[in-house]
Scaffold this active site. Structure first.
Site, PDB file in Angstrom:
ATOM      1  CG  ASP A  25      40.757  44.593  40.101  1.00 30.57           C
ATOM      2  OD1 ASP A  25      41.361  45.376  40.854  1.00 30.57           O
ATOM      3  OD2 ASP A  25      39.628  44.833  39.642  1.00 30.57           O
ATOM      4  CG  ASN A  27      46.915  43.694  44.363  1.00 27.93           C
ATOM      5  OD1 ASN A  27      46.528  42.534  44.224  1.00 27.93           O
ATOM      6  ND2 ASN A  27      47.880  44.218  43.630  1.00 27.93           N
ATOM      7  CD1 TRP A  30      43.738  39.080  49.897  1.00 28.37           C
ATOM      8  CD2 TRP A  30      45.226  40.474  50.814  1.00 28.37           C
ATOM      9  NE1 TRP A  30      44.575  38.330  50.687  1.00 28.37           N
ATOM     10  CE2 TRP A  30      45.502  39.168  51.269  1.00 28.37           C
ATOM     11  CE3 TRP A  30      46.040  41.524  51.258  1.00 28.37           C
ATOM     12  CZ2 TRP A  30      46.548  38.873  52.144  1.00 28.37           C
ATOM     13  CZ3 TRP A  30      47.076  41.231  52.134  1.00 28.37           C
ATOM     14  CH2 TRP A  30      47.322  39.918  52.570  1.00 28.37           C
ATOM     15  CG  HIS A  42      49.736  47.286  45.458  1.00 30.51           C
ATOM     16  ND1 HIS A  42      48.731  46.886  44.603  1.00 30.51           N
ATOM     17  CD2 HIS A  42      49.466  48.582  45.761  1.00 30.51           C
ATOM     18  CE1 HIS A  42      47.898  47.906  44.390  1.00 30.51           C
ATOM     19  NE2 HIS A  42      48.317  48.933  45.097  1.00 30.51           N
ATOM     20  CD  GLU A  72      43.679  53.918  31.411  1.00 32.28           C
ATOM     21  OE1 GLU A  72      44.166  52.804  31.718  1.00 32.28           O
ATOM     22  OE2 GLU A  72      43.611  54.323  30.235  1.00 32.28           O
ATOM     23  NE  ARG A  76      45.105  52.463  41.221  1.00 35.45           N
ATOM     24  CZ  ARG A  76      44.791  51.240  41.591  1.00 35.45           C
ATOM     25  NH1 ARG A  76      45.429  50.674  42.592  1.00 35.45           N
ATOM     26  NH2 ARG A  76      43.842  50.569  40.985  1.00 35.45           N
ATOM     27  CG  LEU A 136      55.400  31.224  30.781  1.00 32.51           C
ATOM     28  CD1 LEU A 136      54.525  30.426  31.739  1.00 32.51           C
ATOM     29  CD2 LEU A 136      55.765  32.551  31.426  1.00 32.51           C
ATOM     30  NE  ARG A 199      35.773  48.156  35.613  1.00 34.66           N
ATOM     31  CZ  ARG A 199      35.190  47.925  36.777  1.00 34.66           C
ATOM     32  NH1 ARG A 199      33.975  47.399  36.828  1.00 34.66           N
ATOM     33  NH2 ARG A 199      35.797  48.217  37.904  1.00 34.66           N
ATOM     34  CG  LEU A 200      38.112  43.086  28.417  1.00 35.02           C
ATOM     35  CD1 LEU A 200      38.087  43.025  26.894  1.00 35.02           C
ATOM     36  CD2 LEU A 200      39.075  42.031  28.966  1.00 35.02           C
ATOM     37  CB  SER A 201      39.992  47.960  33.031  1.00 33.50           C
ATOM     38  OG  SER A 201      38.905  47.788  33.888  1.00 33.50           O
TER      39      SER A 201
HETATM   40  C1  FPP Z   1      44.894  46.030  41.168  1.00 36.07           C
HETATM   41  O1  FPP Z   1      44.552  46.068  42.516  1.00 36.07           O
HETATM   42  C2  FPP Z   1      46.309  45.844  40.953  1.00 36.07           C
HETATM   43  C3  FPP Z   1      47.154  46.796  40.456  1.00 36.07           C
HETATM   44  C4  FPP Z   1      46.767  48.162  40.124  1.00 36.07           C
HETATM   45  C5  FPP Z   1      48.549  46.530  40.202  1.00 36.07           C
HETATM   46  C6  FPP Z   1      48.933  45.093  40.093  1.00 36.07           C
HETATM   47  C7  FPP Z   1      50.256  44.950  40.636  1.00 36.07           C
HETATM   48  C8  FPP Z   1      50.741  43.865  41.277  1.00 36.07           C
HETATM   49  C9  FPP Z   1      50.035  42.598  41.442  1.00 36.07           C
HETATM   50  C10 FPP Z   1      52.057  43.924  41.875  1.00 36.07           C
HETATM   51  C11 FPP Z   1      53.044  44.595  41.047  1.00 36.07           C
HETATM   52  C12 FPP Z   1      53.716  43.679  40.132  1.00 36.07           C
HETATM   53  C13 FPP Z   1      54.653  44.157  39.314  1.00 36.07           C
HETATM   54  C14 FPP Z   1      55.483  43.230  38.483  1.00 36.07           C
HETATM   55  C15 FPP Z   1      54.881  45.596  39.241  1.00 36.07           C
HETATM   56  P1  FPP Z   1      43.824  47.352  43.041  1.00 36.07           P
HETATM   57  O2  FPP Z   1      44.835  48.197  43.720  1.00 36.07           O
HETATM   58  O3  FPP Z   1      43.108  48.011  41.916  1.00 36.07           O
HETATM   59  O4  FPP Z   1      42.835  46.732  44.062  1.00 36.07           O
HETATM   60  P2  FPP Z   1      41.400  47.295  44.454  1.00 36.07           P
HETATM   61  O5  FPP Z   1      40.582  47.348  43.185  1.00 36.07           O
HETATM   62  O6  FPP Z   1      40.912  46.278  45.420  1.00 36.07           O
HETATM   63  O7  FPP Z   1      41.625  48.640  45.073  1.00 36.07           O
END
Ligand code: FPP
Length: 251
Positions: A25, A27, A30, A42, A72, A76, A136, A199-201
Site C-alpha cells: 500500500d 504507491n 508516494w 505503481h 474493489e 478506481r 519460493l 487493516r486487512l481490507s
Molecule cells: C496500493 O497503493 C497498491 C495497489 C492498489 C496495487 C499494487 C500494485 C503494485 C505494487 C504494482 C503492480 C504489481 C503487479 C504484479 C500488478 P495505492 O494506490 O492504494 O496507494 P495510496 O493508498 O497511497 O493511494
C-alpha cells in the site's frame, strides 16, 4: 575497550517465517509526495516487488503472497485500472523468465472469469511454466477479495452437496479450507501492510486467523530488504500461541 562499529555487520541469520503475505500500500501517496502521477508510484511499486521477492528468497521464505489487484480496485478511475492491468501484463512478460530461472513457482488467487482473456492467458502461462519449480512460491492475489473467495468455496461445496458427493454434516473448517483458491499453500505466518494503514481490507481473511500482523509506515515503493528484515524481527518477538497457552516458535 574500544567501541566496535557493528553497522556494517550483517544481521545474524534468523529463522524465516515460512509464508509472508504483503499488502503493498501507499504507491499513490508516494507519488503525490513527489508531485508525480500515481502511475509512477505503481511503476516504482513493481521495482519494490522485484526487490522483495529476491530478498525473500535469499532470506529463506518459502511463500510470498502479494495483494496486487483487489476485487474493489475496479472502482478506481478507468485510466488507473488500465495502468494496473498493463503493469501486470508487463510484469509477467518481462519478469517471468527471470522468476523461472530463479526457480520461483507462480500461483494466482482471485476471480479469473471476469478478467480480460489475454490477462487470463498470461496468468495460466505463468503458472504452467513454473509449476515444477521448487524455489519460493509467489502467490499473486489478482482480482482478489477474501469474502468473494470464501463465497466461491461455499458455492462449490453446496454444488457437491447437491450432487450427493458431500454430506452437509461433513463440512468443517478443514473442508472449507480445501475449497479455497490455493488450498495447498499454508496460512501466512506474517502479514505486512505498508503505508501506515492498519487493516486487512478483505485480504486472506480465512487464512489470516492466526497470522501476526505487522504494519510499517514505509510507502510500498520504498520497501526493501532492510524493511522486510525489520518486519520479520518484529514478528519473531511475538509469541504465537494459536489459542493455547504455550508459545510456538516463530516460524
Ligand atoms: C496500493 O497503493 C497498491 C495497489 C492498489 C496495487 C499494487 C500494485 C503494485 C505494487 C504494482 C503492480 C504489481 C503487479 C504484479 C500488478 P495505492 O494506490 O492504494 O496507494 P495510496 O493508498 O497511497 O493511494
Amino acid at each position: 575497550m574500544p567501541e566496535v562499529d557493528i553497522s556494517n555487520i550483517a544481521s545474524p541469520p534468523f529463522q524465516a517465517p515460512r509464508h509472508v503475505a504483503i499488502i503493498m500500500d501507499g504507491n499513490g501517496r508516494w507519488a503525490a509526495a513527489r508531485g508525480l502521477p500515481r502511475a509512477e508510484g505503481h511503476r516504482r511499486g513493481v521495482e519494490a516487488l522485484r526487490r522483495t521477492v529476491r530478498a525473500a528468497g535469499e532470506i529463506g521464505i518459502r511463500f510470498v503472497t502479494i495483494f496486487s489487484f483487489s476485487a474493489e480496485n475496479w472502482s478506481r478511475p478507468a485510466s488507473e485500472v488500465r495502468e494496473l492491468m498493463g503493469l501486470l501484463r508487463r510484469f509477467i512478460r518481462n519478469d517471468l523468465a527471470d522468476l523461472h530461472k530463479s526457480k520461483v513457482r507462480v500461483r494466482v488467487i482471485g476471480e479469473r472469469q471476469s478478467l480480460d482473456p489475454e490477462i487470463g492467458r498470461l496468468l495460466v502461462e505463468a503458472e504452467e511454466l513454473t509449476k515444477d519449480n521448487d524455489g519460493l512460491t509467489l502467490v499473486v492475489a489478482f482480482n482478489y477479495g477474501a469474502r468473494q473467495e470464501i463465497a466461491r468455496a461455499a458455492r462449490r461445496i453446496a454444488e457437491e452437496v447437491a450432487k450427493g458427493a458431500i454430506k452437509a454434516e461433513a463440512i468443517d473448517t478443514d473442508m472449507v479450507g480445501r475449497f479455497l483458491d490455493a488450498p495447498d499453500v499454508p496460512d501466512p505466518d506474517l502479514i505486512i501492510r505498508t503505508s501506515g494503514e492498519q487493516r486487512l481490507s478483505n485480504f486472506l481473511l480465512w487464512q489470516a486467523a492466526y497470522s501476526e500482523l505487522v504494519f510499517v509506515p514505509t510507502y510500498w515503493p520504498d520497501f526493501d530488504r532492510a524493511a522486510l528484515e525489520a518486519a520479520i524481527r518484529e514478528y519473531q518477538q511475538r509469541e504465537r500461541r494459536f489459542g493455547g497457552l504455550v508459545a510456538k516458535t516463530g516460524s
